[in-house]
Scaffold this motif. Structure first.
Motif, PDB file in Angstrom:
ATOM      1  N   HIS A  80       0.855  -1.315  -0.208  1.00 26.95           N
ATOM      2  CA  HIS A  80       0.096  -0.017  -0.126  1.00 26.95           C
ATOM      3  C   HIS A  80       0.502   0.995   0.060  1.00 26.95           C
ATOM      4  CE1 HIS A  80      -3.903  -1.917  -0.084  1.00 26.95           C
ATOM      5  NE2 HIS A  80      -3.302  -2.667   1.433  1.00 26.95           N
ATOM      6  N   THR A  81       2.387   1.616   0.402  1.00 26.54           N
ATOM      7  CA  THR A  81       3.272   2.508   0.740  1.00 26.54           C
ATOM      8  C   THR A  81       3.237   2.736  -0.600  1.00 26.54           C
ATOM      9  OG1 THR A  81       3.649   1.802   2.799  1.00 26.54           O
ATOM     10  CG2 THR A  81       4.718   3.424   1.040  1.00 26.54           C
ATOM     11  N   ASN A  82       3.752   1.610  -1.775  1.00 32.79           N
ATOM     12  CA  ASN A  82       4.279   2.158  -2.704  1.00 32.79           C
ATOM     13  C   ASN A  82       3.239   2.045  -3.654  1.00 32.79           C
ATOM     14  OD1 ASN A  82       7.523   1.127  -2.857  1.00 32.79           O
ATOM     15  ND2 ASN A  82       6.526  -0.252  -1.391  1.00 32.79           N
ATOM     16  N   VAL A  83       2.274   1.788  -3.523  1.00 37.01           N
ATOM     17  CA  VAL A  83       0.615   1.837  -4.463  1.00 37.01           C
ATOM     18  C   VAL A  83       0.616   3.653  -4.190  1.00 37.01           C
ATOM     19  CG1 VAL A  83      -1.349   2.014  -5.340  1.00 37.01           C
ATOM     20  CG2 VAL A  83      -0.136  -0.774  -4.883  1.00 37.01           C
ATOM     21  N   GLU A  84       0.795   3.877  -3.185  1.00 35.33           N
ATOM     22  CA  GLU A  84       0.188   5.222  -2.373  1.00 35.33           C
ATOM     23  C   GLU A  84       1.479   5.902  -3.661  1.00 35.33           C
ATOM     24  OE1 GLU A  84      -1.836   8.680  -2.374  1.00 35.33           O
ATOM     25  OE2 GLU A  84      -2.717   6.730  -2.217  1.00 35.33           O
ATOM     26  N   ARG A  85       2.818   5.878  -2.805  1.00 41.85           N
ATOM     27  CA  ARG A  85       3.981   6.537  -3.808  1.00 41.85           C
ATOM     28  C   ARG A  85       3.069   6.506  -5.514  1.00 41.85           C
ATOM     29  NH1 ARG A  85       9.134   3.689  -3.280  1.00 41.85           N
ATOM     30  NH2 ARG A  85      10.347   6.196  -4.348  1.00 41.85           N
ATOM     31  N   LEU A  86       3.671   5.536  -5.827  1.00 47.11           N
ATOM     32  CA  LEU A  86       2.711   5.608  -7.273  1.00 47.11           C
ATOM     33  C   LEU A  86       1.830   6.240  -7.372  1.00 47.11           C
ATOM     34  CD1 LEU A  86       3.201   4.162 -10.520  1.00 47.11           C
ATOM     35  CD2 LEU A  86       1.876   2.432  -9.599  1.00 47.11           C
ATOM     36  N   ARG A  87       0.617   6.579  -7.344  1.00 54.82           N
ATOM     37  CA  ARG A  87      -0.878   7.213  -7.659  1.00 54.82           C
ATOM     38  C   ARG A  87      -0.133   8.372  -6.920  1.00 54.82           C
ATOM     39  NH1 ARG A  87      -4.848   4.132  -3.931  1.00 54.82           N
ATOM     40  NH2 ARG A  87      -5.282   1.870  -5.472  1.00 54.82           N
ATOM     41  N   THR A  88       1.084   9.170  -6.392  1.00 55.98           N
ATOM     42  CA  THR A  88       1.373  10.461  -6.106  1.00 55.98           C
ATOM     43  C   THR A  88       1.822  10.884  -7.383  1.00 55.98           C
ATOM     44  OG1 THR A  88       0.917  10.203  -3.889  1.00 55.98           O
ATOM     45  CG2 THR A  88       2.308  12.064  -4.814  1.00 55.98           C
ATOM     46  N   ALA A  89       2.975  10.434  -7.530  1.00 59.95           N
ATOM     47  CA  ALA A  89       3.999  10.502  -8.739  1.00 59.95           C
ATOM     48  C   ALA A  89       2.825  10.578  -9.673  1.00 59.95           C
ATOM     49  CB  ALA A  89       4.792   9.111  -9.824  1.00 59.95           C
ATOM     50  N   ILE A  90       2.217   9.605 -10.354  1.00 60.23           N
ATOM     51  CA  ILE A  90       0.738   9.917 -11.982  1.00 60.23           C
ATOM     52  C   ILE A  90      -0.029  11.059 -11.655  1.00 60.23           C
ATOM     53  CG2 ILE A  90      -1.407   9.220 -12.647  1.00 60.23           C
ATOM     54  CD1 ILE A  90       0.080   6.269 -11.956  1.00 60.23           C
ATOM     55  N   ARG A  91       0.028  11.753 -10.107  1.00 61.38           N
ATOM     56  CA  ARG A  91      -1.187  12.364  -9.720  1.00 61.38           C
ATOM     57  C   ARG A  91       0.279  13.670 -10.585  1.00 61.38           C
ATOM     58  NH1 ARG A  91      -3.164  10.107  -5.909  1.00 61.38           N
ATOM     59  NH2 ARG A  91      -1.620  11.050  -4.445  1.00 61.38           N
ATOM     60  N   GLU A  92       1.405  14.232 -10.005  1.00 62.70           N
ATOM     61  CA  GLU A  92       2.181  14.917 -10.184  1.00 62.70           C
ATOM     62  C   GLU A  92       2.595  15.134 -11.594  1.00 62.70           C
ATOM     63  OE1 GLU A  92       5.899  14.232  -7.560  1.00 62.70           O
ATOM     64  OE2 GLU A  92       4.764  14.941  -5.794  1.00 62.70           O
ATOM     65  N   ILE A  93       2.758  13.362 -12.266  1.00 64.92           N
ATOM     66  CA  ILE A  93       2.996  13.613 -14.040  1.00 64.92           C
ATOM     67  C   ILE A  93       1.760  14.559 -14.351  1.00 64.92           C
ATOM     68  CG2 ILE A  93       3.219  12.458 -15.986  1.00 64.92           C
ATOM     69  CD1 ILE A  93       4.959  10.675 -14.016  1.00 64.92           C
ATOM     70  N   GLU A  94      -0.089  13.979 -14.317  1.00 62.47           N
ATOM     71  CA  GLU A  94      -0.642  15.016 -15.026  1.00 62.47           C
ATOM     72  C   GLU A  94      -0.279  16.294 -14.647  1.00 62.47           C
ATOM     73  OE1 GLU A  94      -3.240  11.142 -14.600  1.00 62.47           O
ATOM     74  OE2 GLU A  94      -3.449  11.990 -13.210  1.00 62.47           O
ATOM     75  N   ASP A  95      -0.622  16.339 -13.278  1.00 63.73           N
ATOM     76  CA  ASP A  95      -0.946  17.987 -13.276  1.00 63.73           C
ATOM     77  C   ASP A  95       0.484  18.568 -13.604  1.00 63.73           C
ATOM     78  OD1 ASP A  95      -2.825  17.529 -11.300  1.00 63.73           O
ATOM     79  OD2 ASP A  95      -1.592  17.823  -9.610  1.00 63.73           O
ATOM     80  N   GLY A  96       1.902  18.474 -14.118  1.00 58.19           N
ATOM     81  CA  GLY A  96       2.397  18.532 -14.827  1.00 58.19           C
ATOM     82  C   GLY A  96       2.629  18.871 -16.331  1.00 58.19           C
ATOM     83  N   MET A  97       1.778  17.919 -16.662  1.00 58.08           N
ATOM     84  CA  MET A  97       0.846  17.771 -17.899  1.00 58.08           C
ATOM     85  C   MET A  97       0.034  18.516 -18.476  1.00 58.08           C
ATOM     86  SD  MET A  97       2.314  13.825 -19.217  1.00 58.08           S
ATOM     87  CE  MET A  97       1.494  13.743 -20.483  1.00 58.08           C
ATOM     88  N   PHE A  98      -1.523  18.558 -17.432  1.00 61.78           N
ATOM     89  CA  PHE A  98      -2.020  19.102 -18.183  1.00 61.78           C
ATOM     90  C   PHE A  98      -2.866  20.025 -16.586  1.00 61.78           C
ATOM     91  CE2 PHE A  98      -2.268  14.616 -19.611  1.00 61.78           C
ATOM     92  CZ  PHE A  98      -2.228  15.073 -20.462  1.00 61.78           C
ATOM     93  N   PRO A  99      -2.290  21.505 -16.555  1.00 60.36           N
ATOM     94  CA  PRO A  99      -2.168  21.777 -15.071  1.00 60.36           C
ATOM     95  C   PRO A  99      -3.473  22.454 -14.847  1.00 60.36           C
ATOM     96  CG  PRO A  99      -1.307  23.608 -17.144  1.00 60.36           C
ATOM     97  CD  PRO A  99      -0.788  21.732 -17.147  1.00 60.36           C
ATOM     98  N   ASP A 100      -4.057  23.056 -16.414  1.00 58.69           N
ATOM     99  CA  ASP A 100      -5.477  23.080 -15.901  1.00 58.69           C
ATOM    100  C   ASP A 100      -6.008  22.423 -15.728  1.00 58.69           C
ATOM    101  OD1 ASP A 100      -4.273  25.880 -16.833  1.00 58.69           O
ATOM    102  OD2 ASP A 100      -4.707  25.727 -19.029  1.00 58.69           O
ATOM    103  N   GLN A 101      -6.553  20.801 -15.384  1.00 58.23           N
ATOM    104  CA  GLN A 101      -7.282  20.264 -15.072  1.00 58.23           C
ATOM    105  C   GLN A 101      -7.392  20.241 -14.095  1.00 58.23           C
ATOM    106  OE1 GLN A 101      -6.878  16.746 -17.240  1.00 58.23           O
ATOM    107  NE2 GLN A 101      -7.287  17.165 -18.900  1.00 58.23           N
TER     108      GLN A 101
END
Length: 101
Positions: A80-101
């Motif tokens: 669960h710790t690693n899955v949460e790290r993965l989800r956080t990383a994906i959110r950061e990538i999406e925020d960087g790629m699509f900042p207006d969403q």
């Protein structure tokens, strides 16, 4: 072989800026264009940092899967710790790629 040609000061500035963004020399940039390749800007340091983070997470999950397969048990807390790290990383990538969403 050498080939000389004339361009305006503005064109030279644009060529220099474009080549620098792609981390290429001006000559290499022009050779890429002549050969039908559209050079892309080099990725930012954030990109490299994020790729390193994703590789680390993937390695951890792979180790957990290996242990789970070998022993028939899963370390739920580590999973669960690693899955949460993965989800956080994906959110950061999406925020960087699509900042207006």
């Amino acid at each position: 072989m050498w080939f000389n040609f004339r361009i305006s000061k503005r064109e030279l500035e644009k060529l220099t800026a474009n080549a620098r963004k792609c981390e290429l020399t001006k000559s290499a940039y022009i050779r890429h264009l002549i050969n039908g390749y559209q050079p892309r800007e080099a990725p930012s340091m954030d990109y490299h940092k994020m790729i390193g983070e994703l590789k680390s997470i993937g390695n951890n999950l792979n180790q957990l899967a290996y242990i789970a397969n070998s022993l028939g048990v899963v370390d739920a807390e580590q999973y669960h710790t690693n899955v949460e790290r993965l989800r956080t990383a994906i959110r950061e990538i999406e925020d960087g790629m699509f900042p207006d969403q």
